[in-house]
Design a protein around this motif. Structure first.
Motif, PDB file in Angstrom:
ATOM      1  N   ARG A  54       9.248  62.322  28.653  1.00  0.00           N
ATOM      2  CA  ARG A  54       8.435  61.305  29.313  1.00  0.00           C
ATOM      3  C   ARG A  54       8.278  61.626  30.799  1.00  0.00           C
ATOM      4  O   ARG A  54       7.205  61.448  31.373  1.00  0.00           O
ATOM      5  N   GLY A  55       9.350  62.122  31.401  1.00  0.00           N
ATOM      6  CA  GLY A  55       9.259  62.526  32.796  1.00  0.00           C
ATOM      7  C   GLY A  55       8.293  63.675  32.999  1.00  0.00           C
ATOM      8  O   GLY A  55       7.522  63.705  33.964  1.00  0.00           O
ATOM      9  N   LEU A  56       8.313  64.628  32.072  1.00  0.00           N
ATOM     10  CA  LEU A  56       7.397  65.766  32.134  1.00  0.00           C
ATOM     11  C   LEU A  56       5.949  65.305  32.038  1.00  0.00           C
ATOM     12  O   LEU A  56       5.086  65.736  32.833  1.00  0.00           O
ATOM     13  N   LEU A  57       5.646  64.444  31.079  1.00  0.00           N
ATOM     14  CA  LEU A  57       4.278  63.979  30.884  1.00  0.00           C
ATOM     15  C   LEU A  57       3.787  63.174  32.084  1.00  0.00           C
ATOM     16  O   LEU A  57       2.623  63.280  32.487  1.00  0.00           O
ATOM     17  N   ALA A  58       4.678  62.381  32.662  1.00  0.00           N
ATOM     18  CA  ALA A  58       4.298  61.607  33.852  1.00  0.00           C
ATOM     19  C   ALA A  58       4.083  62.521  35.049  1.00  0.00           C
ATOM     20  O   ALA A  58       3.158  62.321  35.847  1.00  0.00           O
ATOM     21  N   ARG A  59       4.937  63.526  35.170  1.00  0.00           N
ATOM     22  CA  ARG A  59       4.859  64.433  36.314  1.00  0.00           C
ATOM     23  C   ARG A  59       3.620  65.319  36.269  1.00  0.00           C
ATOM     24  O   ARG A  59       2.996  65.596  37.297  1.00  0.00           O
ATOM     25  N   CYS A  60       3.244  65.756  35.075  1.00  0.00           N
ATOM     26  CA  CYS A  60       2.130  66.700  34.936  1.00  0.00           C
ATOM     27  C   CYS A  60       0.778  66.018  34.798  1.00  0.00           C
ATOM     28  O   CYS A  60      -0.255  66.651  35.006  1.00  0.00           O
ATOM     29  N   GLY A  61       0.762  64.743  34.434  1.00  0.00           N
ATOM     30  CA  GLY A  61      -0.497  64.031  34.282  1.00  0.00           C
ATOM     31  C   GLY A  61      -0.973  63.408  35.583  1.00  0.00           C
ATOM     32  O   GLY A  61      -0.394  63.607  36.657  1.00  0.00           O
ATOM     33  N   VAL A  62      -2.054  62.634  35.469  1.00  0.00           N
ATOM     34  CA  VAL A  62      -2.684  62.013  36.638  1.00  0.00           C
ATOM     35  C   VAL A  62      -2.836  60.507  36.376  1.00  0.00           C
ATOM     36  O   VAL A  62      -3.500  60.122  35.414  1.00  0.00           O
ATOM     37  N   PRO A  63      -2.226  59.629  37.197  1.00  0.00           N
ATOM     38  CA  PRO A  63      -2.406  58.187  36.995  1.00  0.00           C
ATOM     39  C   PRO A  63      -3.888  57.811  37.053  1.00  0.00           C
ATOM     40  O   PRO A  63      -4.617  58.272  37.931  1.00  0.00           O
ATOM     41  N   ASN A  64      -4.320  56.999  36.089  1.00  0.00           N
ATOM     42  CA  ASN A  64      -5.735  56.624  36.094  1.00  0.00           C
ATOM     43  C   ASN A  64      -6.000  55.467  37.056  1.00  0.00           C
ATOM     44  O   ASN A  64      -5.089  54.957  37.708  1.00  0.00           O
ATOM     45  N   LYS A  65      -7.256  55.063  37.149  1.00  0.00           N
ATOM     46  CA  LYS A  65      -7.647  54.053  38.126  1.00  0.00           C
ATOM     47  C   LYS A  65      -7.029  52.686  37.851  1.00  0.00           C
ATOM     48  O   LYS A  65      -6.904  51.859  38.748  1.00  0.00           O
ATOM     49  N   MET A  66      -6.663  52.457  36.578  1.00  0.00           N
ATOM     50  CA  MET A  66      -6.089  51.153  36.215  1.00  0.00           C
ATOM     51  C   MET A  66      -4.570  51.147  36.324  1.00  0.00           C
ATOM     52  O   MET A  66      -3.946  50.102  36.131  1.00  0.00           O
ATOM     53  N   ALA A  67      -3.952  52.299  36.623  1.00  0.00           N
ATOM     54  CA  ALA A  67      -2.500  52.404  36.635  1.00  0.00           C
ATOM     55  C   ALA A  67      -1.900  51.505  37.721  1.00  0.00           C
ATOM     56  O   ALA A  67      -2.356  51.492  38.855  1.00  0.00           O
ATOM     57  N   LYS A  68      -0.863  50.784  37.319  1.00  0.00           N
ATOM     58  CA  LYS A  68      -0.156  49.932  38.265  1.00  0.00           C
ATOM     59  C   LYS A  68       1.305  50.363  38.310  1.00  0.00           C
ATOM     60  O   LYS A  68       1.894  50.731  37.299  1.00  0.00           O
ATOM     61  N   PRO A  69       1.911  50.311  39.486  1.00  0.00           N
ATOM     62  CA  PRO A  69       3.323  50.701  39.602  1.00  0.00           C
ATOM     63  C   PRO A  69       4.195  49.861  38.680  1.00  0.00           C
ATOM     64  O   PRO A  69       3.983  48.656  38.503  1.00  0.00           O
ATOM     65  N   VAL A  70       5.184  50.517  38.079  1.00  0.00           N
ATOM     66  CA  VAL A  70       6.115  49.819  37.197  1.00  0.00           C
ATOM     67  C   VAL A  70       7.103  49.025  38.045  1.00  0.00           C
ATOM     68  O   VAL A  70       7.679  49.550  39.005  1.00  0.00           O
ATOM     69  N   GLN A  71       7.281  47.769  37.677  1.00  0.00           N
ATOM     70  CA  GLN A  71       8.250  46.917  38.369  1.00  0.00           C
ATOM     71  C   GLN A  71       9.646  47.226  37.846  1.00  0.00           C
ATOM     72  O   GLN A  71       9.914  47.102  36.647  1.00  0.00           O
TER      73      GLN A  71
END
Length: 367
Positions: A348-365
């Motif tokens: 999961r860390g790899l996929l988050a690190r290598c991908g690109v947050p989209n326009k709707m992405a909100k920071p995780v609380q």
């Protein structure tokens, strides 16, 4: 625009809050398959799609296939509905003609240069019976290698193609295959078996896990024996490690390989999960499964339909699960997964690190 996502966006992630993994888009700066080669016939065009973006694949009367934005620059009609003449595609509406670079070379009713407008072109390659495009920065295309695609072209292996569509984010698919601890799901197809975790390797752009499988009871299905080798119920005794199953995500691709006790490769699976819509909540998978031919090759040919049915049933069980996960994500308003397996946490860390947050992405609380 998704197609213009840059490397700098990814680089900035180390300084930004964490995002919901299901709102991390694929990095477009890689080669993605969008069609099987046999679907794009000589002198024809074919409509494909990457992350909501329409792509026209054109195989001219001579020369290699090429890819353009599937919209005529004039009235936005799909170019894939046009007519291929020599090395160009003509829009079906007014006959505007575009070459492989997307330049408008003819507006037939005006008959002078510089009138028509160009359309976007994509770097395009063929390999292993697949047509790949590079949807990101075209200046990077030559520096990014095409992936290896199982054992396509190797006469010692028999290969089948599969390309299902799934109603889920691509990250669910990576997690599903990497985590072999879900064999209980497949109990009706595979009987009573358990996965034994043998270890993992990881790096900046990859995550790999290795397993062996032990039968805990019941008869082994024929198709499973073709894939994992012949296993018997040892009536409570520990089964020796005879085959090693290695699952590896080398972003953005995923592979599963099985080696026998002598270290010989007996099965090789390659797959890529291509986002369909702009929100990337739907996926088109392209996969190639290569199985080593036995000494008497005709035996594999005879068993091929059974193997195909077996793998299809396994996949359908996985499909139902990942689509239920996606449904839960929508209903709960975000990713509520509580992951405890270290390998999947690293994935999961790899996929988050290598991908690109989209326009709707909100920071995780957190907390």
């Amino acid at each position: 625009m998704l197609m213009e996502a840059s490397k700098s966006q990814k680089d900035d992630q180390d300084r930004k809050p964490e995002y919901d993994l299901r709102q991390i888009d694929c990095d477009p700066d890689f080669w993605y398959p969008v069609a099987w080669s046999h679907k794009v016939r000589r002198g024809k065009a074919f409509a494909a799609r990457y992350a909501g973006y329409p792509v026209a694949l054109i195989r001219p009367e001579s020369g290699p296939v090429y890819a353009l934005e599937d919209r005529c620059a004039h009235r936005q009609v799909p170019l894939s509905k046009g007519v291929v003449e020599k090395n160009c595609i003509k829009c079906c509406y007014h006959g505007w003609s575009f070459d492989s670079d997307g330049q408008c070379v003819t507006v037939p009713y005006l008959n002078r240069e510089g009138v028509g407008r160009p359309v976007r072109s994509f770097p395009c390659r063929e390999k292993g019976g697949l047509i790949f495009i590079f949807p990101g920065d075209p200046a990077l295309a030559d520096s990014v290698p095409l992936p290896g695609v199982a054992q396509v072209g190797n006469p010692d292996y028999k290969t089948r193609q599969f390309s299902p569509r799934l109603k889920c984010h691509y990250t669910f698919m990576h997690e599903n295959l990497m985590d072999m601890n879900h064999q209980f799901l497949h109990r009706r197809q595979m009987g009573s078996i358990t996965a034994r975790f043998l270890g993992q390797d990881k790096g900046e752009n990859f995550q790999e896990a290795r397993y062996s499988f032990a039968r805990k009871g019941g008869e082994q299905p024929l198709a499973e024996a073709l894939i994992f080798g012949r296993h018997k119920d040892l009536q409570g005794r520990e089964q020796p490690v005879e085959e090693v199953v290695s699952i590896r995500t080398t972003y953005p691709y995923q592979t599963l390989q099985i080696h026998d006790k002598d270290g010989d490769l007996i099965m090789d699976l390659w797959t890529c999960y291509v986002p369909l819509g702009a929100d990337q909540q739907g996926t088109q998978a392209f996969g190639l499964l290569s199985v080593k031919k036995p000494k008497w090759g005709f035996l594999l040919d005879l068993a091929w339909p059974v193997l195909g049915l077996f793998t299809h049933r396994i996949f359908e069980e996985d499909r139902e699960i990942v689509e239920l996960e996606q449904k839960a994500w929508r209903e709960l308003g975000g990713d509520r997964n509580i992951e405890v397996f270290p390998t999947v946490k690293a994935l999961r860390g790899l996929l988050a690190r290598c991908g690109v947050p989209n326009k709707m992405a909100k920071p995780v609380q957190k907390g």
